[in-house]
Design a protein around this motif. Structure first.
Motif, short mmCIF file in Angstrom:
data_model
loop_
_atom_site.label_atom_id
_atom_site.label_comp_id
_atom_site.label_asym_id
_atom_site.label_seq_id
_atom_site.Cartn_x
_atom_site.Cartn_y
_atom_site.Cartn_z
N ASP A 24 0.85 -1.21 0.00
CA ASP A 24 0.00 0.00 0.00
C ASP A 24 0.87 1.25 0.00
OD1 ASP A 24 -1.86 -1.95 0.42
OD2 ASP A 24 -2.08 -1.52 2.56
N PHE A 25 1.90 1.22 0.82
CA PHE A 25 2.78 2.37 0.95
C PHE A 25 3.47 2.68 -0.39
CE2 PHE A 25 7.01 4.14 1.96
CZ PHE A 25 6.60 5.32 2.57
N LEU A 26 3.94 1.62 -1.06
CA LEU A 26 4.63 1.83 -2.35
C LEU A 26 3.68 2.39 -3.41
CD1 LEU A 26 6.80 -1.41 -2.45
CD2 LEU A 26 7.64 0.92 -2.28
N ALA B 157 -4.06 3.08 -9.37
CA ALA B 157 -3.93 3.18 -7.91
C ALA B 157 -5.30 3.12 -7.24
CB ALA B 157 -3.21 4.48 -7.53
N LEU B 158 -6.30 3.80 -7.84
CA LEU B 158 -7.64 3.76 -7.26
C LEU B 158 -8.21 2.34 -7.33
CD1 LEU B 158 -9.27 7.12 -8.42
CD2 LEU B 158 -8.66 6.46 -6.10
N THR B 159 -7.95 1.65 -8.44
CA THR B 159 -8.41 0.27 -8.57
C THR B 159 -7.78 -0.59 -7.48
OG1 THR B 159 -8.56 0.58 -10.96
CG2 THR B 159 -8.58 -1.69 -10.17
N TYR B 160 -6.47 -0.39 -7.29
CA TYR B 160 -5.76 -1.17 -6.26
C TYR B 160 -6.36 -0.90 -4.88
CZ TYR B 160 -2.23 -2.57 -2.90
OH TYR B 160 -1.60 -3.14 -1.82
N PHE B 161 -6.51 0.38 -4.53
CA PHE B 161 -7.00 0.70 -3.18
C PHE B 161 -8.45 0.21 -2.98
CE2 PHE B 161 -3.61 4.08 -3.24
CZ PHE B 161 -2.82 3.45 -2.29
N ALA B 162 -9.25 0.30 -4.06
CA ALA B 162 -10.64 -0.15 -3.94
C ALA B 162 -10.69 -1.63 -3.59
CB ALA B 162 -11.39 0.11 -5.25
N VAL B 163 -9.87 -2.43 -4.26
CA VAL B 163 -9.86 -3.88 -3.99
C VAL B 163 -9.16 -4.16 -2.66
CG1 VAL B 163 -9.05 -6.12 -4.85
CG2 VAL B 163 -9.91 -4.40 -6.46
N ARG B 164 -8.07 -3.49 -2.45
CA ARG B 164 -7.23 -3.75 -1.28
C ARG B 164 -7.97 -3.54 0.03
NH1 ARG B 164 -5.57 -4.34 2.84
NH2 ARG B 164 -3.58 -3.86 3.81
N PHE B 165 -8.77 -2.47 0.12
CA PHE B 165 -9.39 -2.15 1.41
C PHE B 165 -10.85 -2.61 1.50
CE2 PHE B 165 -5.78 0.76 1.28
CZ PHE B 165 -5.16 0.38 2.46
N GLY B 238 -1.46 -15.57 -4.25
CA GLY B 238 -0.26 -16.06 -4.91
C GLY B 238 0.98 -16.01 -4.03
N GLY B 239 0.90 -15.21 -2.98
CA GLY B 239 2.04 -15.11 -2.06
C GLY B 239 3.23 -14.38 -2.65
N GLY B 240 2.99 -13.52 -3.66
CA GLY B 240 4.07 -12.79 -4.32
C GLY B 240 4.60 -11.65 -3.46
N ALA B 241 5.70 -11.04 -3.91
CA ALA B 241 6.32 -9.95 -3.17
C ALA B 241 5.46 -8.69 -3.22
CB ALA B 241 7.69 -9.66 -3.76
N SER B 242 5.59 -7.84 -2.19
CA SER B 242 4.81 -6.60 -2.13
C SER B 242 5.07 -5.69 -3.32
CB SER B 242 5.16 -5.83 -0.86
OG SER B 242 4.83 -6.58 0.26
N VAL B 243 6.28 -5.79 -3.85
CA VAL B 243 6.67 -4.91 -4.94
C VAL B 243 5.82 -5.16 -6.20
CG1 VAL B 243 8.47 -6.33 -6.02
CG2 VAL B 243 8.75 -3.86 -5.91
N LEU B 244 5.10 -6.27 -6.23
CA LEU B 244 4.23 -6.55 -7.38
C LEU B 244 3.09 -5.54 -7.48
CD1 LEU B 244 4.08 -10.44 -7.29
CD2 LEU B 244 4.90 -9.04 -9.19
N ALA B 245 2.68 -4.97 -6.34
CA ALA B 245 1.58 -3.99 -6.38
C ALA B 245 1.99 -2.72 -7.13
CB ALA B 245 1.11 -3.66 -4.97
#
Lengths: 210, 315
Positions: A24-26, B157-165, B238-245
């Motif tokens: 999230d931070f990135l 980013a909005l798509t990511y945050f919408a799904v993420r939260f 998938g258990g991938g790294a955070s950097v994938l976001a």
């Protein structure tokens, strides 16, 4: 767990699975960086100007970047931006001082009135909205906000009216008056208002080489 | 040590791991279930939408339609294709369909985020309509970079945050393909908000190419959301790294930036404006993105299939 049994929506009734905050931070950092660079880019485009030298009128000024000269206009000099803003320069003789009349150099509103009457004879539905006196390049000058209809007469009743909205400044220079106008379609009035102070501040005068 | 069981038939898949997995047999069965019917329905609906749009583009100049009716048609054109793409992408999740309420809820959230955040940022704060045009910005780089930063990154980013939260922390989000479904729903909502903003700005739409553009925009947004969602799916189940976001945000933004740039670039010949090349090019681009999404869905499924012997299938 069944949401139907608890009466609570599934999203809140289930045990959340932890997700890494660093992702999230990135994403947030990238979003903020994009917005910051985008803001800089916006400024680069919207505030970009070219300097112009109108030798015939002895005027130097800033005009919006990528303005194109309008060779067939009725003006002494005119340019138009891709978004439809026009900068026009014209001249008119300084009126002869008559007895009992205010000196136009002392009261430039006299010039504004003359100019408004002249424009009303030249363009359709000209209207002077407001007038003011302001010091421009060290000279007391008359300023007016105006409107007129910019329309091909043949199509006057068959297509939407294009209302032009602008400012112009009338600056006495020797035996004549230099008129600098900035105008655009009424829908672009915000852009006219935004650029007008920059244009006024950029005005410089020199000897006219005839 | 816990054992992994097929998320559908319950057969033993070997050692336990994070997320839901399926046996090859269940995947094969689900792929064939209603497969032909779905493809035919998609093709017929596509023909109807594109055919209707083209007919409208040709016939519109000859028709006299009131502005109120135009507005209603515009609203229909905004919502119907979006809901159509939502159903298509939802139907692609055959093994364990997501709760309809979640998917529709994210679609609505996308509309709200678009109306409350994305459109005000793009139209009121950044005033993209004033300067992000090839004729005004000059050259190709500023429109391209501007589209990438202010349209692509913001949407992704909005798509990511919408799904993420919303759905991501729940146990429903347990398959890689879920990211694609939820990402599509959220992005389609953002696309609807973009089209609604266009409608409210213009009051009405040109029933010609404007109608087709709205349909293509819906497909494009669905594809962008699906690509972002694919990366989200790689992170959690998938258990991938955070950097994938952030990587997903950038990849999706590049694709959307290119799309937006094509829309601007090809329709910017202001003296002899011909919208058809732009329309055809963006339609082809959106269709390619759509195909890529289905490849990603297939890839996500392959990653969720495990041989009963316990080894993940890469076939």
């Amino acid at each position: 767990m069944s949401a139907a049994n608890t009466g609570v929506s599934l999203a809140f009734s289930e045990q959340p699975i932890p997700v890494r905050r660093s992702a999230d931070f990135l994403v947030l950092v990238i979003l903020i960086a994009a917005l910051a660079i985008g803001w800089w880019l916006r400024g680069e485009v919207l505030n970009a100007t070219d300097s112009a030298n109108v030798a015939d009128a002895g005027v130097q000024l800033l005009v919006p970047k990528r303005s194109i000269a309008l060779p067939n206009s009725r003006d002494l000099w005119a340019v138009e931006t891709p978004s439809g803003l026009r900068v026009r320069i014209n001249e008119m003789p300084l009126p002869t001082l008559k007895e009992g009349q205010a000196d136009p150099r002392q009261n430039p509103l006299v010039l504004v009135t003359d100019r408004a009457l002249e424009e009303a004879r030249t363009v359709d539905m000209f209207r002077s909205v407001s007038t003011a006196i302001q010091n421009v390049a060290g000279v007391a000058s008359g300023i007016q906000e105006y409107l007129y209809v910019d329309q091909n007469a043949a199509k006057f009743y068959s297509s939407p009216l294009r209302v032009m909205h602008g400012y112009e400044v009338l600056i006495p220079q020797g035996d004549h008056v230099v008129i600098v106008s900035l105008e655009g379609p009424d829908t672009k009035w915000d852009q006219v208002k935004e650029f007008w102070p920059r244009l006024l501040n950029s005005l410089k005068f020199s000897e006219v080489k005839k | 040590m816990s054992r992994e069981r097929c998320g559908r038939c319950g057969c033993d898949l070997g050692a336990g791991r994070e997320g839901v997995f399926y046996c090859e047999n269940c995947l094969r069965t689900s792929r064939h279930a209603g497969h032909a019917g779905m493809w035919w329905a998609t093709i017929i609906a596509l023909i109807l939408m594109v055919g209707g749009g083209v007919t409208m583009a040709i016939m519109a100049p000859k028709l006299t339609i009131s502005s109120d009716l135009r507005l209603l048609i515009g609203l229909g054109l905004t919502l119907v294709p979006a809901l159509f793409w939502l159903i298509i992408f939802y139907s692609a999740d055959k093994l364990e369909p997501e709760p309809k309420g979640y998917v529709f809820g994210l679609f609505i959230l996308g509309i709200l985020l678009g109306g409350a955040i994305q459109q005000p940022i793009q139209r009121d704060i950044y005033e993209l309509q004033r300067w992000l045009l090839p004729s005004i910005a000059g050259g190709k780089w500023i429109p391209l970079v501007g589209s990438f930063l202010l349209k692509g990154i913001v949407t992704a980013a909005l798509t990511y945050f919408a799904v993420r939260f919303t759905v991501m922390p729940t146990s429903e989000f347990d398959e890689r393909v879920d990211g694609i479904i939820y990402g599509t729903a959220a992005a389609l909502g953002l696309g609807v908000a973009a089209n609604l903003a266009y409608l409210s700005e213009h009051g009405t739409i040109s029933l010609g190419v404007g109608a087709l553009q709205i349909i293509i925009t819906s497909l494009a947004y669905a594809s962008f959301g699906a690509i972002m969602g694919y990366f989200i799916g790689l992170i959690k189940p998938g258990g991938g790294a955070s950097v994938l976001a952030p990587f997903g945000v950038i990849v999706t933004a590049i694709i959307q930036g290119l799309y937006e740039w094509m829309v601007m670039q090809m329709g910017s010949n202001n003296l002899n404006y011909n919208p058809w090349p732009s329309l055809i090019a963006t339609a082809v681009f959106a269709a390619v993105a759509y195909a890529v999404v289905f490849i990603l869905i297939a890839s996500a499924y392959r990653a969720m299939v495990v041989n009963p012997s316990g080894k993940e299938s890469l076939a």
